[in-house]
Enzyme design. Structure first.
Site, mmCIF file in Angstrom:
data_model
loop_
_atom_site.group_PDB
_atom_site.id
_atom_site.type_symbol
_atom_site.label_atom_id
_atom_site.label_comp_id
_atom_site.label_asym_id
_atom_site.label_seq_id
_atom_site.Cartn_x
_atom_site.Cartn_y
_atom_site.Cartn_z
ATOM 1 N N TYR A 1 0.144 8.886 7.055
ATOM 2 C CA TYR A 1 -0.100 9.821 5.945
ATOM 3 C C TYR A 1 0.791 11.060 6.076
ATOM 4 C CZ TYR A 1 -3.718 7.020 3.875
ATOM 5 O OH TYR A 1 -4.366 5.993 3.233
ATOM 6 N N ARG B 1 3.999 10.204 4.480
ATOM 7 C CA ARG B 1 3.901 10.198 3.009
ATOM 8 C C ARG B 1 3.829 11.630 2.486
ATOM 9 N NH1 ARG B 1 -0.811 6.588 0.981
ATOM 10 N NH2 ARG B 1 -0.037 7.373 -1.007
ATOM 11 N N VAL C 1 -1.759 10.585 -6.060
ATOM 12 C CA VAL C 1 -2.281 11.542 -5.085
ATOM 13 C C VAL C 1 -1.228 12.590 -4.727
ATOM 14 C CG1 VAL C 1 -4.015 9.972 -4.165
ATOM 15 C CG2 VAL C 1 -1.713 9.936 -3.180
ATOM 16 N N HIS D 1 -7.914 9.704 -7.687
ATOM 17 C CA HIS D 1 -7.844 9.118 -6.345
ATOM 18 C C HIS D 1 -7.615 10.146 -5.248
ATOM 19 C CE1 HIS D 1 -6.845 4.866 -8.153
ATOM 20 N NE2 HIS D 1 -8.118 5.181 -8.223
ATOM 21 N N CYS E 1 -17.539 19.221 18.146
ATOM 22 C CA CYS E 1 -18.166 17.882 18.204
ATOM 23 C C CYS E 1 -17.175 16.725 18.141
ATOM 24 C CB CYS E 1 -19.189 17.732 17.077
ATOM 25 S SG CYS E 1 -18.410 17.654 15.452
ATOM 26 N N GLY F 1 3.364 4.002 -16.072
ATOM 27 C CA GLY F 1 3.687 3.742 -14.666
ATOM 28 C C GLY F 1 2.541 3.243 -13.831
ATOM 29 N N SER G 1 0.290 -0.401 -12.754
ATOM 30 C CA SER G 1 0.169 -1.856 -12.889
ATOM 31 C C SER G 1 -1.153 -2.226 -13.547
ATOM 32 C CB SER G 1 0.266 -2.520 -11.511
ATOM 33 O OG SER G 1 -0.758 -2.034 -10.661
ATOM 34 N N GLU H 1 8.139 -2.873 -16.482
ATOM 35 C CA GLU H 1 7.700 -4.251 -16.197
ATOM 36 C C GLU H 1 6.413 -4.533 -16.965
ATOM 37 O OE1 GLU H 1 9.436 -6.195 -14.231
ATOM 38 O OE2 GLU H 1 10.802 -4.655 -13.476
ATOM 39 N N ALA I 1 9.524 6.120 -16.929
ATOM 40 C CA ALA I 1 8.873 7.367 -17.335
ATOM 41 C C ALA I 1 9.888 8.483 -17.568
ATOM 42 C CB ALA I 1 7.869 7.783 -16.254
HETATM 43 P P1 OAD Z 1 1.285 0.172 -8.618
HETATM 44 O O1 OAD Z 1 2.253 0.192 -7.495
HETATM 45 O O2 OAD Z 1 0.234 -0.878 -8.608
HETATM 46 O O3 OAD Z 1 2.085 0.022 -9.986
HETATM 47 C C1 OAD Z 1 3.214 0.820 -10.243
HETATM 48 C C2 OAD Z 1 3.679 0.537 -11.645
HETATM 49 O O4 OAD Z 1 4.741 1.423 -11.935
HETATM 50 C C3 OAD Z 1 4.210 -0.883 -11.869
HETATM 51 O O5 OAD Z 1 3.640 -1.415 -13.051
HETATM 52 C C4 OAD Z 1 5.726 -0.669 -12.041
HETATM 53 O O6 OAD Z 1 6.316 -1.619 -12.929
HETATM 54 C C5 OAD Z 1 5.751 0.714 -12.641
HETATM 55 N N1 OAD Z 1 6.994 1.466 -12.470
HETATM 56 C C6 OAD Z 1 7.895 1.377 -11.465
HETATM 57 N N2 OAD Z 1 8.880 2.273 -11.657
HETATM 58 C C7 OAD Z 1 8.587 2.946 -12.792
HETATM 59 C C8 OAD Z 1 9.209 4.009 -13.523
HETATM 60 N N3 OAD Z 1 10.351 4.555 -13.078
HETATM 61 N N4 OAD Z 1 8.623 4.450 -14.647
HETATM 62 C C9 OAD Z 1 7.472 3.890 -15.100
HETATM 63 N N5 OAD Z 1 6.844 2.899 -14.451
HETATM 64 C C10 OAD Z 1 7.390 2.431 -13.314
HETATM 65 O O7 OAD Z 1 0.667 1.652 -8.725
HETATM 66 P P2 OAD Z 1 -0.673 2.119 -9.452
HETATM 67 O O8 OAD Z 1 -0.900 1.334 -10.683
HETATM 68 O O9 OAD Z 1 -0.615 3.597 -9.550
HETATM 69 O O10 OAD Z 1 -4.871 3.784 -5.032
HETATM 70 O O11 OAD Z 1 -1.747 1.718 -8.377
HETATM 71 C C11 OAD Z 1 -3.088 2.054 -8.583
HETATM 72 C C12 OAD Z 1 -3.723 2.459 -7.281
HETATM 73 O O12 OAD Z 1 -3.509 1.439 -6.303
HETATM 74 C C13 OAD Z 1 -3.113 3.703 -6.651
HETATM 75 O O13 OAD Z 1 -3.659 4.901 -7.168
HETATM 76 C C14 OAD Z 1 -3.474 3.524 -5.212
HETATM 77 C C15 OAD Z 1 -3.172 2.075 -5.046
HETATM 78 O O14 OAD Z 1 -3.902 1.429 -4.020
HETATM 79 C C16 OAD Z 1 -5.285 4.781 -4.212
HETATM 80 O O15 OAD Z 1 -4.508 5.504 -3.620
HETATM 81 C C17 OAD Z 1 -6.745 4.892 -4.127
#
Ligand code: OAD
Length: 257
Positions: A73, A76, A110, A126, A165, A202, A204, A230, A246
């Site tokens: 972390y 990150r 995050v 999140h 603790c 952005g 999935s 995608e 984006a």
């Molecule tokens: P994902 O990694 O699942 O999806 C990322 C999305 O961004 C995909 O659909 C890509 O096609 C798209 N993408 C990539 N580059 C891009 C760009 N330049 N512009 C626009 N879109 C683009 O990420 P999340 O959907 O955010 O949870 O994932 C959801 C959650 O899963 C996250 O919040 C995290 C993870 O586990 C926690 O941290 C709790």
């Protein structure tokens, strides 16, 4: 049934945005990809393409090796601190500044890039990567004699621990198996239910309950637009799918409405 996009979907959408009473942007990791922050599920660079999420993003994984998970972390966090908001973040913030109260953001991210771009109305589903909190509820808080039992105090360490603790600090993000913060989820549900335009940028759309906000918005009557290079799990919920990134598409939609 979805509407057929017009011959000029971007221009038509700009007209809709101009007329909208309330716009909500629902963002995911792709929103920050062009700022250099890795997504989770992209096949090449996604964080979960290389590591087991249950090891790095669950309480059990953290407890099995706190120093190792904490260090991951910290890496990150360093990447987020070194990054800058991209043109997409900036377009949303600039639009909000020109039209106060019109646009709200609900994010799964995050990082703090929406906020650093200047957006003030941001609901974080999140958590916050740059913050941390106690792993256990402070064991002293319920002690009868507070003078004998001081509250947890951070000492050094990786991760930092309580000098009294040994309680550990942990990242203040939502891990697998954990509930979303109640206030944030309630506020997000209210926001999307009230939106006449929902832009899904952005993400999935694979993680629930966050993804359910899009279904809720559509059922409540919002016009739903997906912005993503995608295909996504949420495309079937959308009236319009805009294929692109984006940082390229959001300025074309919002500058200078
Ligand atoms: P994902 O990694 O699942 O999806 C990322 C999305 O961004 C995909 O659909 C890509 O096609 C798209 N993408 C990539 N580059 C891009 C760009 N330049 N512009 C626009 N879109 C683009 O990420 P999340 O959907 O955010 O949870 O994932 C959801 C959650 O899963 C996250 O919040 C995290 C993870 O586990 C926690 O941290 C709790």
């Amino acid at each position: 049934m979805n509407e057929l996009p017009g011959r000029h979907p971007l221009r038509d959408l700009r007209v809709r945005l101009k007329r909208a009473r309330r716009i909500v942007v629902f963002s995911g990791a792709g929103m920050s990809a062009e700022s250099g922050i890795a997504t989770f599920r992209d096949a090449q660079d996604g964080l979960w393409a290389h590591v087991d999420p249950m090891q790095w993003a669950s309480e059990a994984g953290f407890r099995s090796d706190p120093p190792r998970v904490w260090a991951w972390y910290e890496q990150r966090r360093a990447a987020v601190r070194q990054s800058e908001p991209n043109a997409g973040h900036r377009a949303l913030a600039a639009f909000s500044a020109r039209h106060p109260g019109l646009l709200g953001i609900v994010t799964q991210n995050v990082d703090d890039l929406h906020q650093r771009a200047g957006s003030t109305e941001v609901i974080r589903l999140h958590g916050d990567l740059l913050a941390d909190r106690w792993l256990e509820a402070c064991p002293h808080a319920e002690a009868t004699d507070a003078a004998q039992a001081p509250a947890c105090e951070v000492d050094g360490g990786t991760p930092p621990r309580c000098r009294h603790c040994g309680n550990l600090r942990r990242p203040a993000v939502v891990w697998f198996g954990e509930n979303l913060p109640y206030d944030a989820l309630s506020a997000a549900e209210a926001a999307v239910s009230d939106a006449d335009e929902l832009l899904v940028v952005g993400t999935s759309g694979t993680v629930w309950p966050a993804a359910g906000l899009v279904v809720r918005a559509r059922q409540a009557g919002a016009h739903v637009v997906v912005v993503n290079p995608e295909p996504t799990e949420l495309d079937d919920e959308a009236h319009l799918v805009l294929t692109g990134t984006a940082a390229r598409l959001l300025p074309r939609l919002f500058d200078p409405l």
